[in-house]
Design an enzyme around this catalytic site. Sequence first.
Site, PDB file in Angstrom:
ATOM      1  N   GLN A 169       8.429  19.906 -19.749  1.00 14.44           N
ATOM      2  CA  GLN A 169       8.879  19.564 -21.094  1.00 14.44           C
ATOM      3  C   GLN A 169       7.656  19.193 -21.921  1.00 14.44           C
ATOM      4  O   GLN A 169       6.831  18.378 -21.493  1.00 14.44           O
ATOM      5  CB  GLN A 169       9.873  18.418 -21.023  1.00 14.44           C
ATOM      6  CG  GLN A 169      11.192  18.792 -20.355  1.00 14.44           C
ATOM      7  CD  GLN A 169      12.055  19.660 -21.249  1.00 14.44           C
ATOM      8  OE1 GLN A 169      12.840  19.180 -22.043  1.00 14.44           O
ATOM      9  NE2 GLN A 169      11.903  20.974 -21.118  1.00 14.44           N
ATOM     10  N   ASP A 202       9.516  15.902 -18.146  1.00  9.04           N
ATOM     11  CA  ASP A 202      10.034  16.419 -16.880  1.00  9.04           C
ATOM     12  C   ASP A 202       9.352  17.699 -16.375  1.00  9.04           C
ATOM     13  O   ASP A 202       9.125  18.637 -17.142  1.00  9.04           O
ATOM     14  CB  ASP A 202      11.517  16.758 -17.021  1.00  9.04           C
ATOM     15  CG  ASP A 202      12.350  15.587 -17.469  1.00  9.04           C
ATOM     16  OD1 ASP A 202      11.806  14.487 -17.615  1.00  9.04           O
ATOM     17  OD2 ASP A 202      13.558  15.790 -17.695  1.00  9.04           O
ATOM     18  N   GLU A 242      20.813  12.992 -14.474  1.00 11.44           N
ATOM     19  CA  GLU A 242      19.965  14.065 -14.985  1.00 11.44           C
ATOM     20  C   GLU A 242      19.215  14.757 -13.840  1.00 11.44           C
ATOM     21  O   GLU A 242      19.092  14.241 -12.732  1.00 11.44           O
ATOM     22  CB  GLU A 242      18.935  13.503 -15.969  1.00 11.44           C
ATOM     23  CG  GLU A 242      19.518  12.877 -17.218  1.00 11.44           C
ATOM     24  CD  GLU A 242      18.440  12.595 -18.242  1.00 11.44           C
ATOM     25  OE1 GLU A 242      18.564  13.094 -19.366  1.00 11.44           O
ATOM     26  OE2 GLU A 242      17.472  11.878 -17.914  1.00 11.44           O
ATOM     27  N   ARG A 265      23.165  19.477 -18.700  1.00  9.63           N
ATOM     28  CA  ARG A 265      21.768  19.913 -18.744  1.00  9.63           C
ATOM     29  C   ARG A 265      21.100  19.981 -17.369  1.00  9.63           C
ATOM     30  O   ARG A 265      21.621  19.524 -16.379  1.00  9.63           O
ATOM     31  CB  ARG A 265      20.966  18.976 -19.643  1.00  9.63           C
ATOM     32  CG  ARG A 265      21.010  17.490 -19.284  1.00  9.63           C
ATOM     33  CD  ARG A 265      20.237  16.688 -20.329  1.00  9.63           C
ATOM     34  NE  ARG A 265      20.332  15.251 -20.146  1.00  9.63           N
ATOM     35  CZ  ARG A 265      21.265  14.482 -20.693  1.00  9.63           C
ATOM     36  NH1 ARG A 265      22.214  15.028 -21.441  1.00  9.63           N
ATOM     37  NH2 ARG A 265      21.269  13.172 -20.493  1.00  9.63           N
ATOM     38  N   ASP A 266      19.898  20.590 -17.405  1.00 11.79           N
ATOM     39  CA  ASP A 266      18.936  20.588 -16.306  1.00 11.79           C
ATOM     40  C   ASP A 266      19.381  21.425 -15.099  1.00 11.79           C
ATOM     41  O   ASP A 266      19.474  20.926 -13.980  1.00 11.79           O
ATOM     42  CB  ASP A 266      18.635  19.155 -15.848  1.00 11.79           C
ATOM     43  CG  ASP A 266      18.346  18.206 -16.991  1.00 11.79           C
ATOM     44  OD1 ASP A 266      17.862  18.675 -18.034  1.00 11.79           O
ATOM     45  OD2 ASP A 266      18.596  16.999 -16.837  1.00 11.79           O
ATOM     46  N   TRP A 320       2.441  16.037 -25.757  1.00 11.34           N
ATOM     47  CA  TRP A 320       3.387  15.291 -24.917  1.00 11.34           C
ATOM     48  C   TRP A 320       3.887  16.119 -23.739  1.00 11.34           C
ATOM     49  O   TRP A 320       4.190  17.301 -23.872  1.00 11.34           O
ATOM     50  CB  TRP A 320       4.568  14.867 -25.779  1.00 11.34           C
ATOM     51  CG  TRP A 320       5.779  14.410 -25.027  1.00 11.34           C
ATOM     52  CD1 TRP A 320       6.759  15.193 -24.461  1.00 11.34           C
ATOM     53  CD2 TRP A 320       6.170  13.069 -24.744  1.00 11.34           C
ATOM     54  NE1 TRP A 320       7.716  14.423 -23.845  1.00 11.34           N
ATOM     55  CE2 TRP A 320       7.379  13.111 -24.007  1.00 11.34           C
ATOM     56  CE3 TRP A 320       5.613  11.822 -25.045  1.00 11.34           C
ATOM     57  CZ2 TRP A 320       8.053  11.962 -23.573  1.00 11.34           C
ATOM     58  CZ3 TRP A 320       6.276  10.676 -24.616  1.00 11.34           C
ATOM     59  CH2 TRP A 320       7.474  10.756 -23.899  1.00 11.34           C
ATOM     60  N   TRP A 350      10.795   6.186 -18.990  1.00 15.06           N
ATOM     61  CA  TRP A 350      11.228   6.269 -20.390  1.00 15.06           C
ATOM     62  C   TRP A 350      11.084   4.941 -21.130  1.00 15.06           C
ATOM     63  O   TRP A 350      10.966   4.919 -22.354  1.00 15.06           O
ATOM     64  CB  TRP A 350      12.680   6.748 -20.463  1.00 15.06           C
ATOM     65  CG  TRP A 350      12.828   8.227 -20.268  1.00 15.06           C
ATOM     66  CD1 TRP A 350      13.442   8.866 -19.227  1.00 15.06           C
ATOM     67  CD2 TRP A 350      12.352   9.266 -21.135  1.00 15.06           C
ATOM     68  NE1 TRP A 350      13.370  10.227 -19.381  1.00 15.06           N
ATOM     69  CE2 TRP A 350      12.709  10.503 -20.555  1.00 15.06           C
ATOM     70  CE3 TRP A 350      11.649   9.275 -22.341  1.00 15.06           C
ATOM     71  CZ2 TRP A 350      12.394  11.726 -21.135  1.00 15.06           C
ATOM     72  CZ3 TRP A 350      11.339  10.505 -22.916  1.00 15.06           C
ATOM     73  CH2 TRP A 350      11.710  11.706 -22.319  1.00 15.06           C
TER      74      TRP A 350
END
Length: 499
Positions: A55, A39, A223, A167-168, A36, A306
């Site tokens: 990711q 990002d 995000e 995050r990120d 898989w 998503w």
Amino acid sequence: MTSQTLHEARKYEEVSEKLIQKEDRPAFHLSARTGWMNDPNGFSYYKGEYHMFYQYHPYDSHWGPMHWGHAVSKDLLHWRYLPAALAPDELYDWDGCYSGSALELPDGRHLLMYTGVLKEKHKNGGFSEIQRQCMAVGDGVDYEKYENNPVLDEKDMPEGSSRIDFRDPKMWRGKDGIYYCVIGNRPADGSGQILLYESEDAFHWNYKKVLVANNNRFGKMWECPDFFELDGKWVLLTSPQDMLPQGFEFHNGNETLCLIGAYDEDTCSFTEESYQSIDYGVDFYAPQTVLTPDGRRVMIGWMQNWDTCNVRTTEDPWFGQMSLPREISVKDGRLYQNPIRELEDMRSGKVEYKAVSVSSNLALEGIKGRKLDLELNIYSGDIQNIYHKFAIRVAQNDKYYTSVSFRPHEDILKIDRKFSGSRRAIIHQRRSKVNHKDGNIKLRLILDQFSVEVFVNDGEQVMTMTINTEKEADGISFCADGEVKMDIVKYDLVEKENL
């Protein structure tokens, strides 16, 4: 020293990659080495090559505990896989090494900043995923996690901020020599905000301010932020979750947002001037940019959505690919995107037609294939009676096709994959309001096995969509309702060797 967790991931991906045939991958879009991909992470230029981390769950073609996959390229089109860079193997990132960024330190080391996730159990048996920011340093292949991780946690956020949605981080070095980073966060109002941090050495970080607050304008949590100067303006890219549509500008679900404005570097204050969606298709999310050695700003996003990423079966050995690298610019308060110019070096087999009259089911000799660069100029054959519709069908045979259609009286461009072989009730089409003059519109379509990217009016808008159509479907046809003329140039896109 490589942990056992990372060692096992590297050993697994090396073996599993060999089971995937080259022809079953995109030709010039980066795809998951195995398992898989989502990002893009750590998009950077280091030691003469572009580095793209991502990711990554190597053990399954569905989302799982996040690692960082790793690949390098000389031209952003031909990629070479390197061993996985990060694995969840420390207490602070035990449940995932989430998205982040990279830059080169003055001493020549490659610095990664990422979000570490640890699940915290509740008394009722549930859990929360606590998110903190962490560092790792390496040489472009192997990375060692910083001994004082995490470098940012809940004590470094403004009051009322969520430690679950934090995050990120995206880092850069300012003109003043100070390091800065922006991080996505959720404030008390439940929407989103972008936090700004600063550091003198890139390891010890201090909270600066809320750079931009969503205030429930564009979706909820923001995000994957990126923030940079471009053509005399400052640009914030981010990916809002849970969007509501705003006409044709934004669609439902997880979307992309570009804010353009002015930035006072002395006070670190951003003033918004305009906003837009980054991509108007279905499959584009979480973009990151890099500054090339010759000064271009290039953007790559996760070419997926998503809400449409669970269509693969467990038998599929890989899932997830990145978009075409796009050179971006700002003109008249708008973000423009065009395919990276290196793509033109892959062109061969030119076929050109001028002023073709388009009728129903028109096919042209030499216009077919699944790895193509198509340039179209569409205009009305009767300026007094503008046509009602023009459409092109690609990846076509007797059973399948994906269409791009334009209705000038509605100013609507639509991309549609419902006949592309999909067996699920996923998002099949998107529409966008586009500019044109009397039905004259320019389109550039890039096809690469399992995707279609449509660039409108020299990059004014882009619509991106993945397809799972069998590779044998390589036909292209045109149709029109009304009098339509078309200029078309087709190039095959051929991979170069030894890169």
